[in-house]
Design an enzyme around this catalytic site. Structure first.
Site, mmCIF file in Angstrom:
data_model
loop_
_atom_site.group_PDB
_atom_site.id
_atom_site.type_symbol
_atom_site.label_atom_id
_atom_site.label_comp_id
_atom_site.label_asym_id
_atom_site.label_seq_id
_atom_site.Cartn_x
_atom_site.Cartn_y
_atom_site.Cartn_z
ATOM 1 C CG ASP A 1 7.501 -36.335 -165.675
ATOM 2 O OD1 ASP A 1 6.866 -35.590 -166.452
ATOM 3 O OD2 ASP A 1 8.719 -36.226 -165.466
ATOM 4 C CG HIS B 1 6.057 -37.308 -160.506
ATOM 5 N ND1 HIS B 1 6.643 -36.214 -159.925
ATOM 6 C CD2 HIS B 1 7.013 -37.893 -161.268
ATOM 7 C CE1 HIS B 1 7.910 -36.138 -160.305
ATOM 8 N NE2 HIS B 1 8.168 -37.139 -161.125
HETATM 9 NI NI NI Z 1 9.805 -40.082 -164.367
#
Ligand code: NI
Length: 301
Positions: free
Chosen positions: A96, A242
């Site tokens: 992400d 992430h």
């Molecule tokens: Ni996010």
């Protein structure tokens, strides 16, 4: 993001788009000149199902054979996914908040070396800042999902604000790579029925959550991130991480290699959804088998 940082990022992005291989760390290279990457020719801007760059390298690649599953959600997709029910050892790795100018290219190399296809939930304004990285993702067979334009909480937005966030983000990805996201991940996991139904009915987006969260954004250490992901992985899992954090990237080679060694295969989110659609019900696989010549086994209650 502060204006000075944004300017720096834009300049860095420009340098990267014109000088393949000129990025941190040293010796890192792009798969090819971004200017020569072919735009996908599939319908509605979708990437060709098996878009693969020329490859060479370690034998571990054979452990993750490319899937023939389509990279678009199946018709009849569910409204929300945290994982799928399957006995196949398949995982969908998702990243992400990128693209990030140095961490994401480093991750793409790690993925390429293992022939792993991942799904990237891009923040629209980052996609606009680093279009060459978005093009590279698509060219190398990864899937891209929508993660809004500003990374705001969707549940505190009006319907009109949500439409604007999703449209601007989708447009940025399309302008970069001729590809439109097919699924959404809500920032912070903030979601409710109103938002889910709007995104599904107006954009066709199933909401993609996760079933394994190593909390990598807290930067607990490389070994901890790896161990949390490997320990919690299960057939049909959606894994969250992430790619904007350097320690997360550092944790990925060990994470991937341990999961491959356990027999897991990596697919994109849409491929995972298609596996659920085409698999027989789990119960059908546990029916007792009667050996020829033996007494019939009593049926299980
Ligand atoms: Ni996010």
């Amino acid at each position: 993001m502060k204006p000075s940082l944004l300017s720096f990022g834009l300049v860095l992005g420009l340098i990267m788009s014109t000088q393949p291989g000129c990025s941190s760390p040293k010796k890192q290279t792009f798969a090819g000149d971004p200017g020569q990457i072919q735009r996908p020719a599939g319908p509605a801007g979708r990437p060709p199902p098996q878009s693969q760059p020329a490859q060479s390298g370690p034998t571990v690649r054979r452990l993750n054979e490319p899937s023939s599953m389509p990279s678009v959600p199946p018709s009849g997709a569910r409204l929300t996914y945290n994982s799928i029910k399957t006995d196949q050892k398949v995982l969908a790795m998702t990243f992400d908040d990128g693209p990030h100018p140095s961490n994401t290219p480093r991750l793409l190399k790690i993925l390429r070396d293992r022939n792993i296809k991942a799904t990237f939930y891009l923040v629209g304004k980052n996609a606009k800042a680093y279009p060459s990285i978005v093009r590279q993702m698509v060219a190398e067979g990864h899937e891209i999902g929508n993660h809004t334009w500003t990374h705001g909480s969707l549940t505190s937005m009006s319907d009109e604000q949500i439409r604007r966030e999703l449209t601007m983000s989708s447009d940025a990805v399309f302008e970069a790579a001729g590809y439109r996201p097919q699924t959404i991940r809500p920032p912070y996991g903030a979601i409710n029925q109103r938002v889910k139904e709007l995104m599904f009915s107006e954009f066709g987006y199933p909401t993609i959550m996760w079933s394994v969260d190593p909390q990598d954004w807290r930067k607990p250490g490389v070994a901890v991130v790896t161990s949390r992901i490997v320990t919690a992985s299960h057939p049909g899992a959606i894994l969250l991480a992430h790619d904007i954090h350097a320690p997360t990237i550092d944790a990925m080679p060990g994470t991937f290699d341990q999961l491959l060694a356990k027999g897991y295969r990596f697919v994109t989110v849409s491929q995972l959804m298609n596996i659920e659609k085409t698999s027989p019900p789990l119960g059908a696989l546990t029916t007792p088998v009667t050996v020829a010549g033996a007494n019939p086994a009593p049926l299980q209650p």
